[in-house]
Design a protein around this motif. Structure first.
Motif, PDB file in Angstrom:
ATOM      1  N   GLU A   1       8.722 -43.364 -13.049  1.00 57.18           N
ATOM      2  CA  GLU A   1       7.519 -42.402 -12.893  1.00 57.18           C
ATOM      3  C   GLU A   1       6.758 -42.462 -14.110  1.00 57.18           C
ATOM      4  O   GLU A   1       5.386 -42.093 -13.927  1.00 57.18           O
ATOM      5  CB  GLU A   1       8.075 -40.981 -12.394  1.00 57.18           C
ATOM      6  CG  GLU A   1       8.107 -41.039 -11.104  1.00 57.18           C
ATOM      7  CD  GLU A   1       8.970 -39.832 -10.610  1.00 57.18           C
ATOM      8  OE1 GLU A   1       8.542 -38.843 -11.502  1.00 57.18           O
ATOM      9  OE2 GLU A   1       9.243 -39.554  -9.620  1.00 57.18           O
ATOM     10  N   TRP A   2       7.180 -42.657 -15.133  1.00 53.89           N
ATOM     11  CA  TRP A   2       6.464 -42.615 -16.554  1.00 53.89           C
ATOM     12  C   TRP A   2       6.526 -43.913 -17.327  1.00 53.89           C
ATOM     13  O   TRP A   2       5.817 -44.278 -18.005  1.00 53.89           O
ATOM     14  CB  TRP A   2       6.835 -41.460 -17.308  1.00 53.89           C
ATOM     15  CG  TRP A   2       8.517 -41.274 -17.413  1.00 53.89           C
ATOM     16  CD1 TRP A   2       9.191 -40.674 -16.909  1.00 53.89           C
ATOM     17  CD2 TRP A   2       9.233 -42.222 -18.574  1.00 53.89           C
ATOM     18  NE1 TRP A   2      10.863 -40.925 -17.269  1.00 53.89           N
ATOM     19  CE2 TRP A   2      10.422 -41.800 -18.200  1.00 53.89           C
ATOM     20  CE3 TRP A   2       8.815 -43.031 -19.619  1.00 53.89           C
ATOM     21  CZ2 TRP A   2      11.604 -42.593 -19.044  1.00 53.89           C
ATOM     22  CZ3 TRP A   2       9.986 -43.519 -20.345  1.00 53.89           C
ATOM     23  CH2 TRP A   2      11.106 -43.096 -20.070  1.00 53.89           C
TER      24      TRP A   2
ATOM     25  N   ASP B   1      13.640 -42.289 -11.733  1.00 54.94           N
ATOM     26  CA  ASP B   1      13.062 -41.251 -12.215  1.00 54.94           C
ATOM     27  C   ASP B   1      12.242 -41.747 -13.335  1.00 54.94           C
ATOM     28  O   ASP B   1      11.245 -41.608 -13.662  1.00 54.94           O
ATOM     29  CB  ASP B   1      14.023 -40.078 -12.784  1.00 54.94           C
ATOM     30  CG  ASP B   1      14.545 -39.307 -11.769  1.00 54.94           C
ATOM     31  OD1 ASP B   1      13.796 -39.105 -10.597  1.00 54.94           O
ATOM     32  OD2 ASP B   1      15.533 -38.486 -11.734  1.00 54.94           O
TER      33      ASP B   1
ATOM     34  N   ALA C   1       8.833 -46.179  -6.080  1.00 50.53           N
ATOM     35  CA  ALA C   1       9.043 -46.151  -7.245  1.00 50.53           C
ATOM     36  C   ALA C   1       9.125 -47.474  -8.133  1.00 50.53           C
ATOM     37  O   ALA C   1       8.483 -47.781  -9.153  1.00 50.53           O
ATOM     38  CB  ALA C   1      10.429 -45.344  -7.683  1.00 50.53           C
TER      39      ALA C   1
END
Ligand code: OOB
Length: 544
Positions: free
Chosen positions: A299-300, A296, A329
């Protein structure tokens, strides 16, 4: 005295002679001890960096020297061959130095996890009659010296508390007596090297005796499966006292090939990604809840992770959907690892096709791992059918430490370890983990597999994490309770919607949860797996 003249500890089941001969003949077991391995690494890799922890960087040669100095100091304190020492250190250079010092002294470290507290530590120390307890001064906002005072008061065998950092009333690791240069004891490769802690989430944790030669093989063969070389940089994110980051291949496997080990103080992506970038990390190991955080965050997060080539994930079942997100990812390959502190390790291989990597938990490490998949009566099930996994082999223990009574049930008379894991074996030899024998909820006579329901719940877009447990119920005996964490910004599905979703996925009606609880975060064990025992306690106390 609890160690015998030969250096063999009492309360340990050793392998029978014919298997010793077989594992030696096969080349798995060598005439080597872990303390001597460090000697040869130092000779071979000398000034290359072995361990990075915070601002500290230790070369192989320095690590070798510090292990000797610390061994001499511990001996001067009175720690003798065969003595057990509880080591309760986080991911630091001191952990590595103390580990090798004890191995060289033929003293046996009991490797506690940083998250363990009084109940566990007292249990380990008393069970092992530990003579010393090694702690940090403070870690993660917790003063370990206060805990040590309580443990020392409760466990009469404890003579020393040794502190990495400010010692308070105890002995500083940095100020051990100078010791002398008398030769270190000769250690037999068949002797117990370390006592690991069992990962089971039921009952009191057991101590797992791993010998020098079986553990050396465990690390060496694991390094080979991961194709580790001196160019690799391994990031220890999980607590280093756990078998996975310690020897699968982890610290020991990395050092074996001259690779560098970087200690992460915490495994969260905000800290770990910085270390990946700074140290050009190539390999690391995570449990599934952490793998989800990493995927997760990737992603940023804009840090440079281009050095990463392999992410190992194990310790609990990895959801296939998440497995398939790893490469896109994080830009690295995934390896699933289904292992246990008791021994057996299964790895997906680097050249396995994508479907096996994403959809299975790997196949056994050693050609001499013997596996049986059996039904309730201990008869082999038909190929491809789910059954309990039993195993025996060159790095799987024959019994827990000082646990004769428990061992009678946990091992078969011919030495197979009953893992309690339900698996299905594919024609390729790969295993799919289908849950735990005890993780089956008996709902009014129907068997509900917690893991099967969890997998289906996780497929719901609003659900980020799920744990299914059984709770006593007047009507159905055991009620099926699903505890879920919502995906960020998502609304909890209404019970009716959830039932429709599960029906759509073809799930039997008796599998539908009787109760759905939404929680902010699931309780985790010391290594970061979902802690169902703690969850049940909370549910019963009405706190979840
Ligand atoms: C590892 O070791 P432990 O001793 O903390 O826990 C072992 C148990 C296994 O018996 C199994 O129930 C579960 O953890 N487990 C998995 C799994 N890996 C472990 N269940 C499903 N899928 C997996 N991939 O957890 C451990 C030790 C060495 C390497 C990796 C993990």
């Amino acid at each position: 005295m609890s160690s015998t003249d030969s250096g063999r500890l009492d309360g340990v089941e050793y392998w029978p002679d014919e298997l010793v001969a077989r594992y030696v003949a096969a080349g798995h077991w060598r005439d080597e001890t872990l303390g001597e391995r460090l000697r040869s690494w130092a000779a071979r890799y000398g000034n290359a960096t072995a361990v990075v922890a915070g601002e500290q960087r230790l070369s192989f040669a320095e690590l070798d020297r510090r292990a000797d100095e610390t061994a001499a100091g511990l001996r001067a304190l009175g720690i003798a061959p065969g003595d057990r020492v509880v080591v309760h250190l986080p991911n630091t250079a001191e952990f590595v130095v103390v580990l090798f010092a004890l191995l060289r002294l033929a003293a046996v470290p009991v490797l506690a996890l940083p998250a363990h507290r009084r109940t566990e530590i007292e249990h380990f120390a008393a069970l092992a009659d530990a003579v010393a307890y090694v702690i940090p001064d403070r870690h993660d906002g917790f003063d370990h010296r206060e805990l040590a005072a309580q443990v020392a008061a409760a466990v009469p065998s404890l003579r020393h508390v040794i502190v990495a950092g400010e010692p308070g009333p105890f002995t500083a690791l940095a100020a051990l007596p100078a010791g002398d240069s008398a030769p270190l004891p000769t250690v037999d490769p068949g002797d117990v090297a370390v006592l690991l802690i069992s990962g089971g989430t039921t009952g009191k944790p057991k101590l797992i005796p791993r010998t020098h030669r079986d553990y050396a093989y465990n690390a060496r063969a694991s390094a080979e499966v991961c194709a580790l070389t001196a160019d690799d940089v391994y990031l220890a994110c999980l607590p280093i006292a756990h078998n996975f980051p310690l020897a699968c291949p982890g610290l020991l496997g990395a050092l074996e090939v001259g690779a560098r080990v970087v200690m992460a103080p915490v495994p969260s992506p905000d800290v770990a990604f910085g270390l990946v970038e700074r140290e050009r990390v190539t390999v690391t190991a995570l449990v599934p809840p952490l793998a989800r955080l990493w995927v997760d965050a990737a992603e940023w997060d804009t840090s440079d992770r281009s050095s990463l080539r392999l992410l190992q994930v194990g310790g609990a079942k990895l959801d296939e959907v998440l497995a398939r997100r790893v490469r896109p990812a994080l830009g690295c390959a995934l390896q699933q690892v289904f292992g246990m502190a008791e021994g057996l390790l299964n790895y997906t291989r680097l050249d396995d096709p994508e479907d096996l990597v994403a959809g299975t938990q790997g196949r056994p490490l050693s050609p001499d791992d013997e596996l049986r998949v059996v039904d309730r009566d201990g008869a082999d099930v038909a190929a491809g059918t789910v059954g309990e996994l039993w195993t025996r082999g060159p790095y799987t223990i024959r019994g827990y430490y000082r646990a004769a009574e428990h061992n009678a049930g946990a091992f078969t008379p011919d030495g197979f370890y009953r893992t309690g894991d339900l698996v299905r074996r594919l024609p390729t030899g790969h295993l799919v983990v289908e849950g735990r024998v005890k993780d089956v909820i008996n709902r009014g006579g129907e068997n509900v597999s917690a893991s099967a329901l969890e997998e289906n719940l996780l497929a719901h877009p609003a659900i980020a994490a799920a744990a299914v447990v059984g709770l006593p119920d007047e009507n159905v005996g055991e009620a099926v309770c699903a505890v879920v964490v919502l995906a960020s910004g998502a609304q909890a599905p209404k019970p009716r919607q959830l039932r429709a979703f599960l029906a759509e996925r073809g799930l039997a009606r008796f599998m539908y949860p009787d109760r759905l609880t939404v929680i902010d975060r699931l309780p985790l064990t010391g290594v970061g797996k979902i802690d169902k025992r703690a969850l049940v306690q909370r549910l019963r106390a009405g706190q979840a």
